[in-house]
Design a protein around this motif. Structure first.
Motif, PDB file in Angstrom:
ATOM      1  N   ARG A 239       0.834  -1.204   0.000  1.00 36.42           N
ATOM      2  CA  ARG A 239       0.000   0.000   0.000  1.00 36.42           C
ATOM      3  C   ARG A 239       0.869   1.255   0.000  1.00 36.42           C
ATOM      4  N   GLU A 240       1.626   1.438   1.061  1.00 35.45           N
ATOM      5  CA  GLU A 240       2.414   2.664   1.172  1.00 35.45           C
ATOM      6  C   GLU A 240       3.910   2.379   1.298  1.00 35.45           C
ATOM      7  N   ILE A 241       4.345   1.201   0.945  1.00 33.16           N
ATOM      8  CA  ILE A 241       5.770   0.898   1.025  1.00 33.16           C
ATOM      9  C   ILE A 241       6.476   1.443  -0.212  1.00 33.16           C
ATOM     10  N   THR A 242       7.770   1.630  -0.094  1.00 31.24           N
ATOM     11  CA  THR A 242       8.590   2.146  -1.189  1.00 31.24           C
ATOM     12  C   THR A 242       9.765   1.213  -1.439  1.00 31.24           C
ATOM     13  N   LYS A 243      10.443   1.446  -2.563  1.00 31.76           N
ATOM     14  CA  LYS A 243      11.646   0.660  -2.864  1.00 31.76           C
ATOM     15  C   LYS A 243      12.704   0.863  -1.792  1.00 31.76           C
ATOM     16  N   GLU A 244      12.752   2.057  -1.239  1.00 33.10           N
ATOM     17  CA  GLU A 244      13.763   2.346  -0.212  1.00 33.10           C
ATOM     18  C   GLU A 244      13.495   1.547   1.061  1.00 33.10           C
ATOM     19  N   ILE A 245      12.216   1.468   1.452  1.00 34.89           N
ATOM     20  CA  ILE A 245      11.865   0.696   2.649  1.00 34.89           C
ATOM     21  C   ILE A 245      12.184  -0.784   2.441  1.00 34.89           C
ATOM     22  N   ILE A 246      11.805  -1.314   1.270  1.00 28.94           N
ATOM     23  CA  ILE A 246      12.115  -2.723   0.964  1.00 28.94           C
ATOM     24  C   ILE A 246      13.615  -2.940   1.001  1.00 28.94           C
ATOM     25  N   GLY A 247      14.375  -1.995   0.412  1.00 30.50           N
ATOM     26  CA  GLY A 247      15.831  -2.109   0.385  1.00 30.50           C
ATOM     27  C   GLY A 247      16.436  -2.155   1.769  1.00 30.50           C
TER      28      GLY A 247
END
Length: 507
Positions: free
Chosen positions: A486-494
């Protein structure tokens, strides 16, 4: 005259009748990063293989550093200072970084024996000279994809390459690894190196390159200064029309569990740390679960255990409430599993078999009557898939004659047409151009709407964010996060991928 000039390059594959390069002109200036883009089969890789001596042109000339040259093989290219990193890394997993870098031109002791000390010294000298951080004594099998990419670049620098060719260099890298690679390339440019990048990722073209050559159907469609052209225009030049992702993931209510992993552990002999450590994962009907992680953290092992290619050490796996723990891939296929592997050349296809044989290999019995194969039905099926999935190539020829992107299309066509209730996709759009990727993504979403449960393993975080309902991040063989998309980003996943965020989290 430019640093590199390729003029009137023609390459015709007589076996298949494919004109891969049709009077291609390429001009590259010294000390620039030059991108080459185009659809699958546009002739990009063939042109660079000619430059590196892996292919011989039928016509045309190559001028390098002001003089016309003949490049009959990669050794000729090395002597001229032209190096190439291939889409599939040319590294020996059991060898150390140092051994891979010096392979073929190893320093010798007494002109006979491999001088390990001298080799290590020379490799360390290159590593320090270019400011890299990597331990040359590590074996390649211990490395992430980003580190393997760095080793390939070090191989070229060890051979004193001034012109570096990279074929799809970011296809299996994480966002953080891509940033490191681009920093490396910019630093190489600063010290006078010239770089050619083959890529499909137009955002990366805009970020890293000075100029871009666009190829279409074996010809050069345009040459542009990157700063003067946007992604939409590049896309139009590549395919003859404007194509940028127009993907909508409909809101669906997920169904019953289809695949369940309960406390799944995978251990390797004589190794303390498990490769998979008490994994609990469920994939429901009408759901896409995207799995992200840096190489070496369990993604390949997860792919293997859910497709029956490796036996787990403990735990249970269920498929539609039936226990399938340690079932073989043949048994899983019989139950309805479909599988698009990351390794398309050796796991996903039989390179010596024809294109049409590869298309029916998982359901050949459907084309038999009284034990006899109906060649007409096989050909009709192959013709249908070729048209539907825009596959270029003669279906009677070995699949190995096709470009990498077209081989991937054959595998995808075969598996997507099976319409199974559970499908494993590993790097489904690796090597595909924009139009082909968009087509595949829409097909995957159609399967979701039809009720299929989909496990998507990918190093492309944008791909995961485009398709997945949930994102599972793996770190050191464990699930570090299980997040709703929903509100996750590539940076958070990284951050989860690199252990910066470490607590198991479900939202």
């Amino acid at each position: 005259m430019s640093y590199l000039e390729m003029r009137g390059i023609i390459r015709l594959y007589k076996e298949s009748g494919v004109l891969a390069n049709d009077k291609v002109d390429l001009s590259v200036e010294k000390n620039e990063i030059h991108a080459i883009v185009g659809e699958n089969g546009a002739g990009k890789s063939t042109l660079m293989k000619i430059l590196h001596g892996l292919e011989r042109p039928d016509q045309g000339t190559i001028t390098f550093r002001g003089r016309e040259v003949s490049i009959a093989n990669p050794l000729d290219a090395d002597r001229l200072g032209i190096g190439m990193v291939h889409q599939h890394f040319q590294l020996i997993p059991q060898f150390t970084i140092c051994e891979n870098i010096v392979l073929g031109i190893e320093p010798k002791k007494y002109s006979i024996f491999f001088d390990r000390e001298k080799a290590r010294g020379r490799v360390m000298g290159i590593i320090k000279e270019y400011g890299f951080k990597i331990e040359p004594g590590l074996t390649v099998s211990q490395l992430t994809f980003g580190q393997m990419q760095l080793v390939e670049i070090l191989k070229m620098l060890y051979r004193q390459a001034d012109l570096l060719i990279l074929d799809e260099p970011t296809s299996v890298l994480t966002e953080q690894e891509i940033k490191k690679l681009f920093t490396t390339l910019r630093n190489l440019k600063k010290i006078g190196k010239t770089v050619i990048i083959i890529t499909h990722k137009l955002n990366e073209v805009k970020e890293i390159s000075d100029r871009v050559t666009v190829m279409r159907k074996g010809k050069v469609a345009a040459v542009k200064k990157t700063a003067e052209v946007d992604r939409k225009e590049l896309s139009r030049l590549m395919v003859g029309k404007s194509v940028l992702y127009d993907i909508e993931r409909a809101e669906l209510t997920r169904g019953l569990p289809v695949l369940e992993l309960k406390e799944v552990t995978l251990r390797q002999k004589n190794q303390d740390m498990p490769l998979l450590d008490k994994l609990n994962l469920t994939v429901h009907a009408s759901e896409i679960v995207g799995v992200a992680g840096v190489g070496g953290n369990g993604l390949a092992e997860l792919e293997d255990v859910v497709t029956g290619l490796r036996r787990i050490s403990s735990g249970e796996i269920y498929y539609n409430n039936n226990r399938i723990t340690n079932s073989t891939i043949h048994e899983l296929r019989e139950q309805g599993l479909c599988y698009v592997p990351a390794d398309r050349l050796y796991r996903g296809s039989s390179l010596r078999s024809s294109v049409k044989e590869n298309m029916i290999i998982t359901n050949s019995r459907n084309f038999q009557k009284a034990g006899i194969m109906s060649q007409k039905r096989v050909q009709d099926f192959a013709d249908t898939l070729t048209a539907k999935y825009s596959i270029d190539g003669d279906t009677a020829l070995p699949i190995g004659y096709l470009s990498g992107g077209n081989i991937q299309k054959v595998i995808l066509a075969r598996e997507l047409e099976a319409k199974a209730d559970f499908i494993v996709f590993s790097e489904p759009a690796w090597g595909l151009d924009i139009a082909s990727s968009e087509f595949v993504y829409k097909k995957i979403l159609q399967l979701r709407e039809q009720g299929s449960a989909i496990l998507l393993i990918s190093s492309d975080l944008q791909e995961i964010l485009t398709l997945a309902d949930r994102v599972v991040v793996m770190y050191k063989g464990r699930i570090a996060a299980d997040l709703a998309n929903r509100e996750i980003t590539k940076e958070i996943i990284g951050e989860y991928m690199h252990g910066i965020r470490g607590d198991f989290e479900v939202k």
